[in-house]
Design a protein around this motif. Structure first.
Motif, PDB file in Angstrom:
ATOM      1  N   ALA A 103      34.410  21.301 -10.533  1.00  0.00           N
ATOM      2  CA  ALA A 103      34.864  19.912 -10.528  1.00  0.00           C
ATOM      3  C   ALA A 103      34.171  19.115 -11.629  1.00  0.00           C
ATOM      4  O   ALA A 103      34.802  18.287 -12.290  1.00  0.00           O
ATOM      5  N   VAL A 104      32.901  19.381 -11.852  1.00  0.00           N
ATOM      6  CA  VAL A 104      32.161  18.674 -12.903  1.00  0.00           C
ATOM      7  C   VAL A 104      32.734  19.009 -14.270  1.00  0.00           C
ATOM      8  O   VAL A 104      32.953  18.125 -15.102  1.00  0.00           O
ATOM      9  N   VAL A 105      32.996  20.275 -14.497  1.00  0.00           N
ATOM     10  CA  VAL A 105      33.553  20.702 -15.783  1.00  0.00           C
ATOM     11  C   VAL A 105      34.941  20.090 -15.986  1.00  0.00           C
ATOM     12  O   VAL A 105      35.269  19.619 -17.076  1.00  0.00           O
ATOM     13  N   THR A 106      35.751  20.081 -14.938  1.00  0.00           N
ATOM     14  CA  THR A 106      37.098  19.516 -15.039  1.00  0.00           C
ATOM     15  C   THR A 106      37.043  18.032 -15.350  1.00  0.00           C
ATOM     16  O   THR A 106      37.776  17.542 -16.220  1.00  0.00           O
ATOM     17  N   GLN A 107      36.172  17.305 -14.659  1.00  0.00           N
ATOM     18  CA  GLN A 107      36.062  15.872 -14.903  1.00  0.00           C
ATOM     19  C   GLN A 107      35.532  15.587 -16.314  1.00  0.00           C
ATOM     20  O   GLN A 107      36.027  14.689 -16.994  1.00  0.00           O
ATOM     21  N   ALA A 108      34.535  16.335 -16.732  1.00  0.00           N
ATOM     22  CA  ALA A 108      33.977  16.134 -18.079  1.00  0.00           C
ATOM     23  C   ALA A 108      35.037  16.419 -19.133  1.00  0.00           C
ATOM     24  O   ALA A 108      35.145  15.704 -20.135  1.00  0.00           O
ATOM     25  N   SER A 109      35.823  17.449 -18.911  1.00  0.00           N
ATOM     26  CA  SER A 109      36.896  17.782 -19.841  1.00  0.00           C
ATOM     27  C   SER A 109      37.940  16.669 -19.887  1.00  0.00           C
ATOM     28  O   SER A 109      38.411  16.287 -20.960  1.00  0.00           O
ATOM     29  N   SER A 110      38.275  16.136 -18.732  1.00  0.00           N
ATOM     30  CA  SER A 110      39.275  15.052 -18.677  1.00  0.00           C
ATOM     31  C   SER A 110      38.772  13.812 -19.391  1.00  0.00           C
ATOM     32  O   SER A 110      39.525  13.156 -20.120  1.00  0.00           O
ATOM     33  N   VAL A 111      37.514  13.484 -19.189  1.00  0.00           N
ATOM     34  CA  VAL A 111      36.945  12.313 -19.861  1.00  0.00           C
ATOM     35  C   VAL A 111      36.906  12.544 -21.365  1.00  0.00           C
ATOM     36  O   VAL A 111      37.222  11.650 -22.155  1.00  0.00           O
ATOM     37  N   GLY A 112      36.557  13.749 -21.784  1.00  0.00           N
ATOM     38  CA  GLY A 112      36.535  14.069 -23.208  1.00  0.00           C
ATOM     39  C   GLY A 112      37.905  13.935 -23.845  1.00  0.00           C
ATOM     40  O   GLY A 112      38.050  13.393 -24.942  1.00  0.00           O
ATOM     41  N   VAL A 113      38.939  14.400 -23.145  1.00  0.00           N
ATOM     42  CA  VAL A 113      40.304  14.285 -23.659  1.00  0.00           C
ATOM     43  C   VAL A 113      40.710  12.814 -23.725  1.00  0.00           C
ATOM     44  O   VAL A 113      41.339  12.380 -24.686  1.00  0.00           O
ATOM     45  N   MET A 114      40.348  12.057 -22.682  1.00  0.00           N
ATOM     46  CA  MET A 114      40.707  10.638 -22.641  1.00  0.00           C
ATOM     47  C   MET A 114      40.040   9.880 -23.791  1.00  0.00           C
ATOM     48  O   MET A 114      40.625   8.960 -24.362  1.00  0.00           O
ATOM     49  N   LEU A 115      38.802  10.257 -24.126  1.00  0.00           N
ATOM     50  CA  LEU A 115      38.103   9.593 -25.232  1.00  0.00           C
ATOM     51  C   LEU A 115      38.536  10.111 -26.602  1.00  0.00           C
ATOM     52  O   LEU A 115      38.134   9.572 -27.615  1.00  0.00           O
TER      53      LEU A 115
END
Length: 69
Positions: free
Chosen positions: A55-67
């Motif tokens: 879940a941490v990796v998925t959220q970090a990836s999503s935030v990275g894509v959003m930024l």
């Protein structure tokens, strides 16, 4: 005519109370790396306790894509 003086007094008193309870800014801002170093141990503990590495990796990836990174 509107009673603006009373409203102004109430607004400024509300701001003072907000600042008195830690709502206002007190002192210089913390550097982002210092804030990250403060949060990482707690985040690691949560990952270990709840087993949420995926879940941490998925959220970090999503935030990275959003930024856009």
């Amino acid at each position: 005519m509107a009673d603006t003086a009373t409203r102004t007094i109430l607004r400024t008193q509300g701001r003072k109370a907000y600042a008195a309870f830690g709502g206002g800014r007190s002192g210089p801002r913390r550097h982002p790396l210092v804030a990250t170093a403060m949060v990482l141990p707690f985040a690691a503990l949560l990952v270990i306790v709840f087993g949420g590495w995926d879940a941490v990796v998925t959220q970090a990836s999503s935030v990275g894509v959003m930024l856009g990174r």
